[in-house]
Design a protein around this motif. Structure first.
Motif, PDB file in Angstrom:
ATOM      1  N   TYR A 173      62.212  -5.491 -22.812  1.00 32.30           N
ATOM      2  CA  TYR A 173      62.966  -5.464 -21.559  1.00 32.30           C
ATOM      3  C   TYR A 173      63.478  -6.888 -21.332  1.00 32.30           C
ATOM      4  O   TYR A 173      62.732  -7.748 -20.868  1.00 32.30           O
ATOM      5  CB  TYR A 173      62.078  -5.004 -20.405  1.00 32.30           C
ATOM      6  CG  TYR A 173      61.575  -3.598 -20.576  1.00 32.30           C
ATOM      7  CD1 TYR A 173      62.266  -2.532 -20.016  1.00 32.30           C
ATOM      8  CD2 TYR A 173      60.422  -3.327 -21.308  1.00 32.30           C
ATOM      9  CE1 TYR A 173      61.815  -1.230 -20.170  1.00 32.30           C
ATOM     10  CE2 TYR A 173      59.963  -2.029 -21.473  1.00 32.30           C
ATOM     11  CZ  TYR A 173      60.667  -0.991 -20.901  1.00 32.30           C
ATOM     12  OH  TYR A 173      60.215   0.302 -21.065  1.00 32.30           O
ATOM     13  N   VAL A 174      64.730  -7.127 -21.669  1.00 27.04           N
ATOM     14  CA  VAL A 174      65.250  -8.497 -21.711  1.00 27.04           C
ATOM     15  C   VAL A 174      66.250  -8.819 -20.602  1.00 27.04           C
ATOM     16  O   VAL A 174      66.727  -9.939 -20.516  1.00 27.04           O
ATOM     17  CB  VAL A 174      65.896  -8.794 -23.086  1.00 27.04           C
ATOM     18  CG1 VAL A 174      64.849  -8.711 -24.189  1.00 27.04           C
ATOM     19  CG2 VAL A 174      67.045  -7.843 -23.368  1.00 27.04           C
ATOM     20  N   LEU A 175      66.539  -7.865 -19.752  1.00 27.64           N
ATOM     21  CA  LEU A 175      67.528  -8.065 -18.688  1.00 27.64           C
ATOM     22  C   LEU A 175      66.820  -8.164 -17.337  1.00 27.64           C
ATOM     23  O   LEU A 175      66.360  -7.152 -16.799  1.00 27.64           O
ATOM     24  CB  LEU A 175      68.536  -6.912 -18.659  1.00 27.64           C
ATOM     25  CG  LEU A 175      69.271  -6.643 -19.976  1.00 27.64           C
ATOM     26  CD1 LEU A 175      70.021  -5.328 -19.899  1.00 27.64           C
ATOM     27  CD2 LEU A 175      70.204  -7.792 -20.284  1.00 27.64           C
ATOM     28  N   PRO A 176      66.734  -9.375 -16.754  1.00 19.13           N
ATOM     29  CA  PRO A 176      66.078  -9.499 -15.452  1.00 19.13           C
ATOM     30  C   PRO A 176      66.907  -8.809 -14.370  1.00 19.13           C
ATOM     31  O   PRO A 176      68.117  -8.971 -14.308  1.00 19.13           O
ATOM     32  CB  PRO A 176      65.991 -11.007 -15.228  1.00 19.13           C
ATOM     33  CG  PRO A 176      67.041 -11.594 -16.104  1.00 19.13           C
ATOM     34  CD  PRO A 176      67.240 -10.654 -17.256  1.00 19.13           C
ATOM     35  N   ALA A 177      66.250  -8.018 -13.527  1.00 21.50           N
ATOM     36  CA  ALA A 177      66.943  -7.284 -12.474  1.00 21.50           C
ATOM     37  C   ALA A 177      66.530  -7.744 -11.080  1.00 21.50           C
ATOM     38  O   ALA A 177      66.848  -7.086 -10.096  1.00 21.50           O
ATOM     39  CB  ALA A 177      66.688  -5.785 -12.643  1.00 21.50           C
ATOM     40  N   GLY A 178      65.798  -8.852 -10.993  1.00 20.68           N
ATOM     41  CA  GLY A 178      65.416  -9.397  -9.692  1.00 20.68           C
ATOM     42  C   GLY A 178      64.086  -8.866  -9.211  1.00 20.68           C
ATOM     43  O   GLY A 178      63.425  -8.074  -9.880  1.00 20.68           O
ATOM     44  N   PRO A 179      63.698  -9.294  -8.013  1.00 21.47           N
ATOM     45  CA  PRO A 179      62.405  -8.865  -7.468  1.00 21.47           C
ATOM     46  C   PRO A 179      62.424  -7.388  -7.075  1.00 21.47           C
ATOM     47  O   PRO A 179      63.464  -6.839  -6.714  1.00 21.47           O
ATOM     48  CB  PRO A 179      62.208  -9.756  -6.247  1.00 21.47           C
ATOM     49  CG  PRO A 179      63.560 -10.252  -5.888  1.00 21.47           C
ATOM     50  CD  PRO A 179      64.379 -10.232  -7.140  1.00 21.47           C
ATOM     51  N   ASP A 180      61.267  -6.771  -7.185  1.00 22.21           N
ATOM     52  CA  ASP A 180      61.120  -5.383  -6.762  1.00 22.21           C
ATOM     53  C   ASP A 180      61.271  -5.330  -5.241  1.00 22.21           C
ATOM     54  O   ASP A 180      60.783  -6.200  -4.519  1.00 22.21           O
ATOM     55  CB  ASP A 180      59.741  -4.863  -7.180  1.00 22.21           C
ATOM     56  CG  ASP A 180      59.566  -3.408  -6.845  1.00 22.21           C
ATOM     57  OD1 ASP A 180      59.979  -2.567  -7.651  1.00 22.21           O
ATOM     58  OD2 ASP A 180      59.019  -3.112  -5.755  1.00 22.21           O
ATOM     59  N   GLU A 181      61.948  -4.318  -4.758  1.00 18.39           N
ATOM     60  CA  GLU A 181      62.210  -4.178  -3.324  1.00 18.39           C
ATOM     61  C   GLU A 181      60.922  -4.040  -2.518  1.00 18.39           C
ATOM     62  O   GLU A 181      60.785  -4.582  -1.435  1.00 18.39           O
ATOM     63  CB  GLU A 181      63.100  -2.950  -3.106  1.00 18.39           C
ATOM     64  CG  GLU A 181      63.631  -2.811  -1.719  1.00 18.39           C
ATOM     65  CD  GLU A 181      64.589  -1.633  -1.619  1.00 18.39           C
ATOM     66  OE1 GLU A 181      64.325  -0.750  -0.788  1.00 18.39           O
ATOM     67  OE2 GLU A 181      65.578  -1.614  -2.367  1.00 18.39           O
ATOM     68  N   CYS A 182      59.972  -3.329  -3.071  1.00 18.54           N
ATOM     69  CA  CYS A 182      58.726  -3.042  -2.371  1.00 18.54           C
ATOM     70  C   CYS A 182      57.645  -4.089  -2.644  1.00 18.54           C
ATOM     71  O   CYS A 182      56.781  -4.324  -1.808  1.00 18.54           O
ATOM     72  CB  CYS A 182      58.242  -1.663  -2.806  1.00 18.54           C
ATOM     73  SG  CYS A 182      56.970  -0.965  -1.777  1.00 18.54           S
ATOM     74  N   PHE A 183      57.693  -4.691  -3.813  1.00 16.09           N
ATOM     75  CA  PHE A 183      56.680  -5.662  -4.231  1.00 16.09           C
ATOM     76  C   PHE A 183      57.387  -6.973  -4.603  1.00 16.09           C
ATOM     77  O   PHE A 183      57.703  -7.206  -5.765  1.00 16.09           O
ATOM     78  CB  PHE A 183      55.879  -5.113  -5.416  1.00 16.09           C
ATOM     79  CG  PHE A 183      55.286  -3.753  -5.153  1.00 16.09           C
ATOM     80  CD1 PHE A 183      54.231  -3.595  -4.268  1.00 16.09           C
ATOM     81  CD2 PHE A 183      55.806  -2.628  -5.769  1.00 16.09           C
ATOM     82  CE1 PHE A 183      53.685  -2.343  -4.018  1.00 16.09           C
ATOM     83  CE2 PHE A 183      55.265  -1.372  -5.535  1.00 16.09           C
ATOM     84  CZ  PHE A 183      54.212  -1.225  -4.649  1.00 16.09           C
TER      85      PHE A 183
END
Length: 167
Positions: A110-120
């Protein structure tokens, strides 16, 4: 032998690095230790370096939902709590086989950062070209939960899931 106040602070710092330092030419040997800061550093820099030596090391951890659509990464202690929270939530069926392990999402492809989790917010989402995101997964899990337990239980369960996790 007497030393100026600033030198005594340096000697005190050095004794924490290499044990007791004799108040003589052993100063040079003491500052050569790889555990001690360089003798060229200022006193504040030396104190910061000493403080950093005692900070706990944070182990990175991750888990992947059962459908493999993403990877969730953060401090292993936090990630473990996140997975426990998910397993006690309306989304539990999607995490039955997930395990929190030491390592990184990149190491799992999994090499594509998608940012912080909305809930965590202390967890980062990672995506991968080989792992397509399924936008229907969580809504399907939530619908199944609501069908079995009711809308009020779904709302309550999702709220409890997203409550702040103490670290």
């Amino acid at each position: 032998m007497t030393f100026p106040r600033a030198c005594l602070a340096v000697i005190t710092l050095l004794t924490s690095c290499v044990g007791v330092v004799a108040m003589s030419s052993d100063y040079e040997a003491a500052v050569q230790s790889e555990d001690c800061p360089s003798p060229g550093l200022g006193l504040l820099q030396m104190q910061a370096a000493e403080a950093a030596r005692h900070e706990p090391v944070t182990t990175t951890g991750f888990f992947v939902p059962d459908n493999g659509m993403c990877c969730i990464q953060g401090a292993l202690s936090y990630i473990t709590k996140v997975l426990e929270r998910l397993r006690a939530s309306p989304l539990a069926a999607g995490y039955a086989n997930a395990t929190a392990d030491a390592g990184s999402c990149i190491g799992q492809g999994y090499v594509l950062p998608a940012g912080p989790d909305e809930c965590f917010p202390q967890a980062q989402l990672w995506l991968g070209a080989e792992h397509p995101l399924d936008p229907t997964s969580e809504p399907s899990l939530m619908a199944a939960y609501a069908a079995e337990h009711g809308e009020a239980a779904l709302k309550s369960g999702m709220g409890a899931m997203c409550a702040e996790i103490e670290t």
